[in-house]
Design a protein around this motif. Sequence first.
Motif, PDB file in Angstrom:
ATOM      1  N   TYR A   1      79.047  84.955  44.438  1.00 40.94           N
ATOM      2  CA  TYR A   1      78.521  83.614  44.685  1.00 40.94           C
ATOM      3  C   TYR A   1      78.307  82.885  43.357  1.00 40.94           C
ATOM      4  CZ  TYR A   1      75.243  79.990  46.309  1.00 40.94           C
ATOM      5  OH  TYR A   1      74.619  78.801  46.570  1.00 40.94           O
ATOM      6  N   ASN A   2      77.698  83.572  42.406  1.00 37.88           N
ATOM      7  CA  ASN A   2      77.415  82.972  41.110  1.00 37.88           C
ATOM      8  C   ASN A   2      78.704  82.594  40.390  1.00 37.88           C
ATOM      9  OD1 ASN A   2      76.976  83.488  37.982  1.00 37.88           O
ATOM     10  ND2 ASN A   2      75.007  82.832  38.825  1.00 37.88           N
ATOM     11  N   GLN A   3      79.691  83.506  40.428  1.00 42.19           N
ATOM     12  CA  GLN A   3      80.975  83.209  39.786  1.00 42.19           C
ATOM     13  C   GLN A   3      81.642  82.000  40.422  1.00 42.19           C
ATOM     14  OE1 GLN A   3      84.232  84.386  41.659  1.00 42.19           O
ATOM     15  NE2 GLN A   3      84.988  82.682  40.437  1.00 42.19           N
ATOM     16  N   ALA A   4      81.686  81.977  41.736  1.00 40.19           N
ATOM     17  CA  ALA A   4      82.347  80.866  42.426  1.00 40.19           C
ATOM     18  C   ALA A   4      81.644  79.541  42.151  1.00 40.19           C
ATOM     19  CB  ALA A   4      82.403  81.144  43.924  1.00 40.19           C
ATOM     20  N   SER A   5      80.328  79.603  42.003  1.00 39.06           N
ATOM     21  CA  SER A   5      79.577  78.365  41.744  1.00 39.06           C
ATOM     22  C   SER A   5      79.876  77.788  40.362  1.00 39.06           C
ATOM     23  CB  SER A   5      78.074  78.624  41.882  1.00 39.06           C
ATOM     24  OG  SER A   5      77.559  79.358  40.777  1.00 39.06           O
TER      25      SER A   5
ATOM     26  N   VAL B   1      88.751  83.599  40.160  1.00 35.44           N
ATOM     27  CA  VAL B   1      88.878  85.050  40.121  1.00 35.44           C
ATOM     28  C   VAL B   1      89.584  85.468  41.406  1.00 35.44           C
ATOM     29  CG1 VAL B   1      87.635  87.253  40.151  1.00 35.44           C
ATOM     30  CG2 VAL B   1      86.813  85.388  38.700  1.00 35.44           C
ATOM     31  N   VAL B   2      90.433  86.464  41.339  1.00 31.33           N
ATOM     32  CA  VAL B   2      91.056  87.033  42.537  1.00 31.33           C
ATOM     33  C   VAL B   2      90.366  88.356  42.832  1.00 31.33           C
ATOM     34  CG1 VAL B   2      93.177  87.932  43.561  1.00 31.33           C
ATOM     35  CG2 VAL B   2      93.259  85.924  42.067  1.00 31.33           C
ATOM     36  N   TYR B   3      89.848  88.489  44.045  1.00 30.93           N
ATOM     37  CA  TYR B   3      89.189  89.720  44.487  1.00 30.93           C
ATOM     38  C   TYR B   3      90.115  90.448  45.456  1.00 30.93           C
ATOM     39  CZ  TYR B   3      85.010  87.609  42.507  1.00 30.93           C
ATOM     40  OH  TYR B   3      84.109  87.039  41.641  1.00 30.93           O
ATOM     41  N   ALA B   4      90.436  91.686  45.143  1.00 25.41           N
ATOM     42  CA  ALA B   4      91.239  92.518  46.034  1.00 25.41           C
ATOM     43  C   ALA B   4      90.302  93.444  46.785  1.00 25.41           C
ATOM     44  CB  ALA B   4      92.270  93.312  45.246  1.00 25.41           C
ATOM     45  N   LEU B   5      90.187  93.210  48.083  1.00 23.95           N
ATOM     46  CA  LEU B   5      89.237  93.939  48.934  1.00 23.95           C
ATOM     47  C   LEU B   5      89.996  95.020  49.693  1.00 23.95           C
ATOM     48  CD1 LEU B   5      87.500  90.740  50.345  1.00 23.95           C
ATOM     49  CD2 LEU B   5      86.643  92.187  48.506  1.00 23.95           C
ATOM     50  N   HIS B   6      90.119  96.178  49.076  1.00 26.07           N
ATOM     51  CA  HIS B   6      90.868  97.277  49.672  1.00 26.07           C
ATOM     52  C   HIS B   6      90.049  97.964  50.763  1.00 26.07           C
ATOM     53  CE1 HIS B   6      93.894  97.239  46.342  1.00 26.07           C
ATOM     54  NE2 HIS B   6      92.876  96.694  45.708  1.00 26.07           N
ATOM     55  N   TYR B   7      90.776  98.662  51.669  1.00 29.83           N
ATOM     56  CA  TYR B   7      90.092  99.426  52.722  1.00 29.83           C
ATOM     57  C   TYR B   7      89.402  98.475  53.696  1.00 29.83           C
ATOM     58  CZ  TYR B   7      88.391 104.197  53.839  1.00 29.83           C
ATOM     59  OH  TYR B   7      88.166 105.434  54.387  1.00 29.83           O
ATOM     60  N   ALA B   8      89.985  97.278  53.870  1.00 26.30           N
ATOM     61  CA  ALA B   8      89.367  96.266  54.725  1.00 26.30           C
ATOM     62  C   ALA B   8      89.631  96.586  56.198  1.00 26.30           C
ATOM     63  CB  ALA B   8      89.911  94.889  54.384  1.00 26.30           C
TER      64      ALA B   8
ATOM     65  N   LEU C   1      81.631  80.792  51.346  1.00 28.69           N
ATOM     66  CA  LEU C   1      81.481  80.268  49.990  1.00 28.69           C
ATOM     67  C   LEU C   1      82.459  79.113  49.774  1.00 28.69           C
ATOM     68  CD1 LEU C   1      81.210  83.562  47.915  1.00 28.69           C
ATOM     69  CD2 LEU C   1      79.368  82.173  48.854  1.00 28.69           C
ATOM     70  N   PRO C   2      81.976  77.982  49.292  1.00 27.16           N
ATOM     71  CA  PRO C   2      82.889  76.857  49.024  1.00 27.16           C
ATOM     72  C   PRO C   2      83.987  77.267  48.044  1.00 27.16           C
ATOM     73  CG  PRO C   2      80.594  76.162  48.851  1.00 27.16           C
ATOM     74  CD  PRO C   2      80.580  77.655  48.968  1.00 27.16           C
ATOM     75  N   ASP C   3      85.200  76.810  48.323  1.00 31.62           N
ATOM     76  CA  ASP C   3      86.341  77.001  47.415  1.00 31.62           C
ATOM     77  C   ASP C   3      86.823  78.440  47.319  1.00 31.62           C
ATOM     78  OD1 ASP C   3      86.085  74.258  46.787  1.00 31.62           O
ATOM     79  OD2 ASP C   3      84.607  74.728  45.243  1.00 31.62           O
ATOM     80  N   VAL C   4      86.353  79.338  48.202  1.00 24.27           N
ATOM     81  CA  VAL C   4      86.856  80.712  48.234  1.00 24.27           C
ATOM     82  C   VAL C   4      87.746  80.870  49.457  1.00 24.27           C
ATOM     83  CG1 VAL C   4      86.281  83.152  48.422  1.00 24.27           C
ATOM     84  CG2 VAL C   4      84.879  81.653  46.988  1.00 24.27           C
TER      85      VAL C   4
END
Length: 644
Positions: free
Chosen positions: A420-424, A429-436, A459-462
Motif C-alpha cells: 500500500y505504501n509503495q503504491a501510494s 513495482v511488479v509483484y509475482a504472487l506464486h502459488y495463487a 488499491l488505486p492504480d494496482v
Amino acid sequence: MVSLNLIPRSEFDRVRARGTDEATLALLADMCRANALVAVKRAGSGHLGSSFSALDVVANLLFRELNVAEVGWDSPDRDVFFSSKGHDVPGLYAALNALGVVPTEKLLRLRRLGGLDGHPDVGVPGIEANSGSLGMGISKGRGIAWAKRRLGRGGRVVVMTGDGELQEGQNWEALQSAAHQRLGRLWVIVDRNELQSDKTTDEILALGDLEAKLRAFGWHVATCDGHDHAALGAAFASFGEAPDDVPKALLANTIKGRGVSFMEHPQALAEGGGLYRWHAGAPDDDAFARAFEELLERIGPVELVPVPPLPEERVSLEGEPESGIAARRTVTDEYVAAAYGEALLELAARVPELVVLDADLASDCRVRLFEDAHPDRFLENGIAEQDMVSAAAGMARHGLLPVVNSFASFLASRANEQIYNQASERTKVVYALHYAGLIPAGPGKSHQSVRDASLLAALPDVTVVHPASADETRALTTWAVEQAPGTVAIRLAIGPSPRRLELGDGVQVGRGTTLREGTDALVVSYGPVMLHEALVAAERADASLQVVAMPWLNRVDRDWLAEIVESFSDVFVVEDHAPVGALGDALLRELAAASLLDDRTLHVYGVEGWPACGTPPEALRAHRLDGASLAERIETALHAPAMP
C-alpha cells in the motif's frame, strides 16, 4: 508403487516401557522418522528434511521433558509445545501418533481430505497453534505464557522455530517483548540446521552470532547438539537453574535430513550441486526404499504393519512445489511459472532497470535462472517479505523496476501495508504472487491464497492479473514490465497446467478470450485450474455454455463486456479465490454501471469458507468447483424458477 509398512503404536509402547534414557529417546526418534517417511510417501508430498532435523528435539520434549502426556492434552496446567515453522509437522504427527493422540487412520491420510493438514492446524489433537506462515510462533508463545501467568496456571510454553525463520522481523519484536515482560516460562528452541528451502542460511541471509543476539535481547541462551539427547537434557536442566523471570532459548545444532544419509545436508548438498533437494516433496520409490531400509537397520527388529496405498486419482496439479525429488503425475508439461521465469530472462536484455527480488523461494518461483544469469540484478532477501517490499519501493523511487517474488499468501497479506505504501508513492513495482488460488491444496490453508486479489485489487492504480497459459503468462509479464502504467500483481499457478489453452499472445487490457462458444449461458473464469474445470463443466452440461478466459481481475473494458454478455441472461463467474473481492465483484460493478443487470443474473462461484486441504480433486470437489459439480450447479441455476 513400493510397499509401505508402518510401525504400530504397540511397538512404541514397548520401547517406551524401557524408560527415557538417551538411547531409548534416540530409538523413538528414529521410529518416528520411519513413520513420517511412510506418511509423506503415501501422501505424495510433505517436508522430510526439516521433520528429520527436528525429531530428536521433539522426541526428547514429548517423551521425557514435558508434562503434557501425563497431565493431559486439555489440562490448563499442561506444558504447551508447538512448532512455529510448521514444515516439520509430519514428524510431529508421527510422535503424536506414537503417544495415541493422533489416530493412525489420520496419520495415513496426511494431506488428504478428512485427514491431516500439510501444516499444523489446531483442529488436530495435540496441535497447539496454526503455523506454516513463518515468524508468528514466538509471539503466540508469548501470548500463551502471559495468559498462563495472568490466570495462575502451570506449565511451560515451548516454541520450535527454524533458523531461516528468524529472518522474519516479527520474531525479534516478540523476543524483545518477552524479555521486557519477564516471561520466564517461555522457551524458544531454534532448529539450527543451517539450511533453508534449498540453500544454506549463510547464502540466503546470514544470521550471524545467534547466541550473542539472543543474549543481547535479554534471553538466557544455551547451545547444544540437537541430536545428542544427553546434551539436550543438560540444556533443559540449565533452564531450570536460570532466573525464573528470564525467557530461555536453545540453539539446537541439527542436520537437515538427519537419519537418512543421502538426505543429510553435507552429502545432499554435494549431490545436489549446492542445492538441497529434500526440503519438500515425497521421495520416489527407490529413494523411499533406501531411506526406509536405512532407518530400519538402525532401529533393529520391530513389528511392521502393511499399509495399503491410497487410491490413485487423476490430478490436475501436483500436490506441492517440490525440490526435484518426486515423480510428478502431470496432465501437461506446461508450467505457467516457468514461462514467467523465461519471460523475465528475455526482458532483462531489453530493460536494463529491471531487477528481481526473492524471499528464499527462487526455485519454486522459477527465478533461479535469472539469478544465475544476472546475479548483479538479483537480490535475495531471505524470509522477510515486509523488508523485501519496502526495499523494492526504495529501488523504484530511484529509477529501478523491481519484480518481487514470493508465495501469494505471504506476499499479499504479510507485506500488504508495505505494498500500500509503495503504491501510494506512485512508483511501479511488479509483484509475482506464486502459488495463487486453491490448488495445490495439500499444504493446507496457510499456503492456499484465496484472499490476495481482494487485498490488492482495492488499491488505486494496482492491476491484478491471473494468466491461464504459458503464452498468456509471457504476454502479461511483458506487458507488466514494459507497458503497464503502474504497479501490477501477477497471480501464478505453481504446478503444471491441467490442459493446454490456446489464448494467443496478445494483450488487450480489460478483455478476455472466448475458449468455447455457447448459447445458453456465459461462464467466465481465469487461470489454468479453474478454466480447465469450467471447460469440463461445459463439456458435461446439457446446456450450451460459452466459456471465456478473463485474466484481468480488476480491469474490465465496458464495451467488451457489453458485447460478450449481450446474448446471455445468466453469467457465471468461477473464481480461483474467495467469492468476494476478485473478478466477480469487478464484473458486478461494471454490469451495474452499464445498466446491464436489469435483464440478467450474475452468479459467482468461489472458495467458500476456509480452503479444504487434500489432493486437487478432493479440494475442488469439497468446494464444488470441479467440473462435474460446476455443471450440476449451473444446470440447477438455469432451471430454477424466476424470482417474482
